[in-house]
Each structure stands twice: as C-alpha cells, then as structure tokens.
Write a protein that holds these residues in place. Structure first.
Motif, PDB file in Angstrom:
ATOM      1  N   ASN A 204      -1.049  -1.316   2.173  1.00 57.34           N
ATOM      2  CA  ASN A 204      -2.381  -1.912   2.012  1.00 57.34           C
ATOM      3  C   ASN A 204      -2.563  -2.473   0.607  1.00 57.34           C
ATOM      4  O   ASN A 204      -3.069  -3.594   0.429  1.00 57.34           O
ATOM      5  N   LEU A 205      -2.142  -1.709  -0.396  1.00 54.91           N
ATOM      6  CA  LEU A 205      -2.211  -2.192  -1.775  1.00 54.91           C
ATOM      7  C   LEU A 205      -1.332  -3.417  -1.972  1.00 54.91           C
ATOM      8  O   LEU A 205      -1.731  -4.403  -2.604  1.00 54.91           O
ATOM      9  N   LEU A 206      -0.131  -3.335  -1.439  1.00 54.67           N
ATOM     10  CA  LEU A 206       0.832  -4.423  -1.597  1.00 54.67           C
ATOM     11  C   LEU A 206       0.308  -5.718  -0.999  1.00 54.67           C
ATOM     12  O   LEU A 206       0.451  -6.797  -1.595  1.00 54.67           O
ATOM     13  N   SER A 207      -0.302  -5.651   0.183  1.00 48.37           N
ATOM     14  CA  SER A 207      -0.797  -6.865   0.839  1.00 48.37           C
ATOM     15  C   SER A 207      -1.869  -7.559   0.002  1.00 48.37           C
ATOM     16  O   SER A 207      -2.045  -8.771   0.087  1.00 48.37           O
ATOM     17  N   GLU A 208      -2.575  -6.796  -0.841  1.00 39.77           N
ATOM     18  CA  GLU A 208      -3.631  -7.366  -1.674  1.00 39.77           C
ATOM     19  C   GLU A 208      -3.110  -7.902  -3.006  1.00 39.77           C
ATOM     20  O   GLU A 208      -3.651  -8.852  -3.558  1.00 39.77           O
ATOM     21  N   HIS A 209      -2.046  -7.277  -3.522  1.00 37.27           N
ATOM     22  CA  HIS A 209      -1.643  -7.563  -4.910  1.00 37.27           C
ATOM     23  C   HIS A 209      -0.217  -8.061  -5.087  1.00 37.27           C
ATOM     24  O   HIS A 209       0.222  -8.218  -6.226  1.00 37.27           O
ATOM     25  N   PHE A 210       0.524  -8.297  -3.989  1.00 34.73           N
ATOM     26  CA  PHE A 210       1.954  -8.584  -4.151  1.00 34.73           C
ATOM     27  C   PHE A 210       2.244  -9.855  -4.937  1.00 34.73           C
ATOM     28  O   PHE A 210       3.313  -9.990  -5.538  1.00 34.73           O
ATOM     29  N   LYS A 211       1.319 -10.807  -4.947  1.00 41.51           N
ATOM     30  CA  LYS A 211       1.571 -12.034  -5.709  1.00 41.51           C
ATOM     31  C   LYS A 211       1.534 -11.767  -7.205  1.00 41.51           C
ATOM     32  O   LYS A 211       2.327 -12.336  -7.965  1.00 41.51           O
ATOM     33  N   ARG A 212       0.630 -10.895  -7.629  1.00 39.77           N
ATOM     34  CA  ARG A 212       0.487 -10.604  -9.064  1.00 39.77           C
ATOM     35  C   ARG A 212       1.403  -9.485  -9.523  1.00 39.77           C
ATOM     36  O   ARG A 212       1.898  -9.513 -10.646  1.00 39.77           O
ATOM     37  N   GLU A 213       1.596  -8.484  -8.650  1.00 41.34           N
ATOM     38  CA  GLU A 213       2.368  -7.308  -9.049  1.00 41.34           C
ATOM     39  C   GLU A 213       3.595  -7.131  -8.169  1.00 41.34           C
ATOM     40  O   GLU A 213       3.479  -6.931  -6.967  1.00 41.34           O
ATOM     41  N   LYS A 214       4.767  -7.260  -8.771  1.00 41.16           N
ATOM     42  CA  LYS A 214       6.027  -7.184  -8.027  1.00 41.16           C
ATOM     43  C   LYS A 214       6.835  -5.931  -8.391  1.00 41.16           C
ATOM     44  O   LYS A 214       7.957  -5.763  -7.931  1.00 41.16           O
ATOM     45  N   ARG A 215       6.239  -5.053  -9.199  1.00 37.05           N
ATOM     46  CA  ARG A 215       6.955  -3.869  -9.661  1.00 37.05           C
ATOM     47  C   ARG A 215       6.558  -2.635  -8.855  1.00 37.05           C
ATOM     48  O   ARG A 215       5.379  -2.364  -8.656  1.00 37.05           O
ATOM     49  N   VAL A 216       7.569  -1.876  -8.438  1.00 32.71           N
ATOM     50  CA  VAL A 216       7.305  -0.628  -7.714  1.00 32.71           C
ATOM     51  C   VAL A 216       6.479   0.308  -8.593  1.00 32.71           C
ATOM     52  O   VAL A 216       5.585   1.021  -8.106  1.00 32.71           O
ATOM     53  N   GLN A 217       6.751   0.297  -9.898  1.00 28.61           N
ATOM     54  CA  GLN A 217       6.056   1.197 -10.818  1.00 28.61           C
ATOM     55  C   GLN A 217       4.545   1.023 -10.752  1.00 28.61           C
ATOM     56  O   GLN A 217       3.786   1.998 -10.851  1.00 28.61           O
ATOM     57  N   HIS A 218       4.094  -0.221 -10.603  1.00 32.99           N
ATOM     58  CA  HIS A 218       2.651  -0.481 -10.549  1.00 32.99           C
ATOM     59  C   HIS A 218       2.019   0.237  -9.364  1.00 32.99           C
ATOM     60  O   HIS A 218       0.981   0.901  -9.528  1.00 32.99           O
ATOM     61  N   TYR A 219       2.637   0.133  -8.198  1.00 34.48           N
ATOM     62  CA  TYR A 219       2.065   0.737  -6.986  1.00 34.48           C
ATOM     63  C   TYR A 219       2.181   2.258  -7.031  1.00 34.48           C
ATOM     64  O   TYR A 219       1.284   2.966  -6.552  1.00 34.48           O
ATOM     65  N   ALA A 220       3.266   2.739  -7.602  1.00 33.33           N
ATOM     66  CA  ALA A 220       3.421   4.186  -7.737  1.00 33.33           C
ATOM     67  C   ALA A 220       2.321   4.760  -8.623  1.00 33.33           C
ATOM     68  O   ALA A 220       1.723   5.804  -8.308  1.00 33.33           O
ATOM     69  N   LYS A 221       2.033   4.066  -9.720  1.00 36.40           N
ATOM     70  CA  LYS A 221       0.974   4.520 -10.636  1.00 36.40           C
ATOM     71  C   LYS A 221      -0.378   4.521  -9.936  1.00 36.40           C
ATOM     72  O   LYS A 221      -1.167   5.469 -10.086  1.00 36.40           O
ATOM     73  N   GLU A 222      -0.655   3.475  -9.171  1.00 38.38           N
ATOM     74  CA  GLU A 222      -1.927   3.380  -8.445  1.00 38.38           C
ATOM     75  C   GLU A 222      -2.066   4.499  -7.414  1.00 38.38           C
ATOM     76  O   GLU A 222      -3.180   4.935  -7.112  1.00 38.38           O
ATOM     77  N   LEU A 223      -0.941   4.957  -6.882  1.00 40.59           N
ATOM     78  CA  LEU A 223      -0.954   5.975  -5.838  1.00 40.59           C
ATOM     79  C   LEU A 223      -0.682   7.379  -6.377  1.00 40.59           C
ATOM     80  O   LEU A 223      -0.543   8.336  -5.608  1.00 40.59           O
ATOM     81  N   PHE A 224      -0.563   7.468  -7.712  1.00 41.06           N
ATOM     82  CA  PHE A 224      -0.401   8.760  -8.399  1.00 41.06           C
ATOM     83  C   PHE A 224       0.869   9.499  -7.972  1.00 41.06           C
ATOM     84  O   PHE A 224       0.879  10.720  -7.784  1.00 41.06           O
ATOM     85  N   VAL A 225       1.960   8.736  -7.826  1.00 39.73           N
ATOM     86  CA  VAL A 225       3.267   9.328  -7.541  1.00 39.73           C
ATOM     87  C   VAL A 225       4.296   8.631  -8.426  1.00 39.73           C
ATOM     88  O   VAL A 225       4.014   7.623  -9.061  1.00 39.73           O
ATOM     89  N   THR A 226       5.513   9.174  -8.466  1.00 35.92           N
ATOM     90  CA  THR A 226       6.578   8.515  -9.219  1.00 35.92           C
ATOM     91  C   THR A 226       7.166   7.372  -8.386  1.00 35.92           C
ATOM     92  O   THR A 226       7.052   7.359  -7.157  1.00 35.92           O
ATOM     93  N   SER A 227       7.784   6.438  -9.069  1.00 38.71           N
ATOM     94  CA  SER A 227       8.426   5.308  -8.380  1.00 38.71           C
ATOM     95  C   SER A 227       9.510   5.801  -7.430  1.00 38.71           C
ATOM     96  O   SER A 227       9.647   5.290  -6.305  1.00 38.71           O
ATOM     97  N   ARG A 228      10.262   6.790  -7.870  1.00 32.28           N
ATOM     98  CA  ARG A 228      11.345   7.313  -7.039  1.00 32.28           C
ATOM     99  C   ARG A 228      10.786   7.948  -5.763  1.00 32.28           C
ATOM    100  O   ARG A 228      11.300   7.714  -4.665  1.00 32.28           O
ATOM    101  N   HIS A 229       9.726   8.734  -5.919  1.00 34.77           N
ATOM    102  CA  HIS A 229       9.128   9.392  -4.747  1.00 34.77           C
ATOM    103  C   HIS A 229       8.577   8.350  -3.778  1.00 34.77           C
ATOM    104  O   HIS A 229       8.772   8.456  -2.556  1.00 34.77           O
ATOM    105  N   LEU A 230       7.895   7.347  -4.313  1.00 36.05           N
ATOM    106  CA  LEU A 230       7.331   6.306  -3.453  1.00 36.05           C
ATOM    107  C   LEU A 230       8.417   5.600  -2.659  1.00 36.05           C
ATOM    108  O   LEU A 230       8.302   5.426  -1.441  1.00 36.05           O
ATOM    109  N   SER A 231       9.485   5.211  -3.320  1.00 39.62           N
ATOM    110  CA  SER A 231      10.571   4.501  -2.629  1.00 39.62           C
ATOM    111  C   SER A 231      11.247   5.379  -1.582  1.00 39.62           C
ATOM    112  O   SER A 231      11.582   4.910  -0.491  1.00 39.62           O
TER     113      SER A 231
END
Length: 298
Positions: free
Chosen positions: A195-222
C-alpha cells in the motif's frame, strides 16, 4: 473501451459515448496483448464461460476459469499473462461517468462499492448464478445492438445495464460475510508495504525508506515480503517501476525523457539502462513497438 474492435462494435460503442459496451472473447481477442502491462481505463466485469485466463491486477495474479467472474477497477495496472486455446468469456466495460449519467448512485450506492480496491475481486459462481449473469450480459449486448432509432433506446439500454449490476451486487451480497479474511503478521506487513509502495514508488525507490515507515529493518521487510509473495521488497519495487514505465511509454503521451522525469530518475541515461536491464530493450524501442495502452482491452 473506445475503438477496441472495428465494424459494428466500434459504431455501437459510440452510442454510449464510448462509455459502456459488452464484448465477447471473439471480438476482443484481436486487441489482447500478453505480458504488456496497461492501466485500465474503465470498470469491467469479466465472466469466463470456458477455458482459463491467467491475469494480473495490481501485481496480484489470478487464474480465471469457467464460471469465474472478475471485477476490474479503473486505474488498475493489469497484465494478461496466459490463456488457453479454448478460452471463451464476456466482458462488460463502463466508465465512472456512465454510472453517474444513468443515476446509478441514486438507487444503488453499494454498486460502486463492488469495485472498491479493498474488495475481493474474483468469485467462483454456482451454475444458476453463472447462467443468470451470462443471460443479463448477453441481453445487454443485444439491447446495445438495437437500431438507435428504436423507441426509448437509451432507457432500454439503461435498464438492461442496471440489471447486470444488480446481478453482480446479488453475487457479492451472498458472499460478503466470507470476505473478511484475517491476515497474519507477515501478510499484514506485506500488505502495508504494498500500500505504501503504490503511493510513493515514484519518489522513493529504497527498501530502507519503507522499512523505516513500517518500523522494521530492511532485512526483515525483504525476508517477510519474499515469504509472502516469492519476491524481495527490492524486486517488487523494481517490478512496479518497470510496469509503470511500460504503461507510460506505450501510452505515447510522453517521450522517454518525460517518462524518466515522471518516475524521478536522475537522468534519461540511467532510466534507459535500468529499463533495458529488466526488459532487454531500450525504452524508445519498447515505446515504438507497443500500442496496448492506446487500445486497452478494458
């Protein structure tokens, strides 16, 4: 739905201002392109009579088989993946403006909710349900094909169109008690990421950004996203960018440089390398060879 097929069908489409029509698979097959994402420009009801169709909507794959019905929302990123040789289906497509013009919002508010992006879009029908929906769709098609000079032509078409929507509404109302599916933690995290990605994928292409927004690590999210979808978070980000690029390029509204800007790439060269890495062709070649967004099947 404009200009999907030639001859009588194209002419009849103009009766409704290009805002509503019914097509059979025989009529629509010539316009079907596989493995080319497109953005739907209308609502659609797809009823499969025979065979199978592998179809992707907003990155969710669906295998449609006999007696299945699928609801498409405008703006959905769709992709036709495979179909069997014996495929046979009927599709009704209509624009949001057509609903308003017919006053559907006055006496069928739930009908609009049928096409909500939060709803389960695929249903398997019982024999009686299938026959009723098939009958109303084909009846609407026959009404659309009446001569325009037929007395009360627009009212006849309108009532037949609303009958189809009411059949779909009936199918939904029988099943909605079963639609509330409780997600486990991994599915919930993945859904929130998408849901976050569909809204922001044009501006934010980094996994780290979405992990931070979701309060998890990038590794855990992936790891979680891969367990649920079969793809890492990074792979899904790239796939969404590529599919959006394909849609924009095949629309022929933007040139390659404008598409690169729209997707917030640093420059056209970097975008070109990224696109070719995943597709095997340059953006300009893809743009010149694609027409599906000019004439989407729905």
């Amino acid at each position: 739905m404009e200009n999907l097929v030639g001859g009588d069908c194209a002419e009849k489409d103009l009766v409704n201002g290009g805002k509503m029509n019914v097509f059979t698979s025989i009529e629509i097959k010539p316009m079907m392109r596989f493995n080319e994402p497109f953005r739907s420009n209308s609502f659609a009801v797809i009823l499969v009579k025979n065979g199978t169709l592998l179809f992707q909507s907003n990155f969710a794959k669906n295998t449609l088989k006999a007696k299945d019905v699928f609801l498409v929302t405008p703006g959905s990123i769709c992709e036709l993946l495979e179909m069997s040789a014996d495929i046979d289906f009927i599709t009704l497509g209509f624009k949001k403006d057509y609903l308003k013009e017919q006053g559907v919002f006055l006496n069928g508010a739930e009908i609009v909710h049928l096409f909500s992006s939060d709803l389960v879009h695929k249903f398997s029908l019982q024999e009686e349900e299938f026959k009723e929906l098939e009958f109303t769709l084909l009846s609407l098609k026959r009404k659309i094909n009446l001569p325009e000079v037929t007395p009360h032509f627009k009212d006849i078409v309108r009532h037949s169109f609303i009958s189809v929507l009411h059949e779909v509404l009936l199918i939904y109302s029988k099943r909605r008690v079963f639609l509330s599916v409780k997600l486990n933690r991994k599915e919930e995290l993945t859904t929130n990421f998408l849901n976050l990605l569909s809204e922001h994928f044009k501006r934010e292409k980094r996994v780290q950004h979405y992990a931070k927004e979701l309060f998890v690590t990038s590794r855990h999210l992936s790891q979680v996203v891969k367990q649920v979808t079969g793809k890492t978070a990074g792979e899904i980000i790239d796939e969404m960018l590529i599919n959006e690029a394909k849609v924009l390029l095949s629309s022929h509204v933007m040139n390659v440089s404008q598409v690169a800007d729209e997707l917030k790439f640093s420059d056209q060269s970097f975008f070109g390398k990224f696109f070719k890495k995943y597709t095997g062709v340059s953006p300009s070649v893809y743009r010149s060879n694609s027409t599906i967004s000019i004439n989407p099947p729905f």
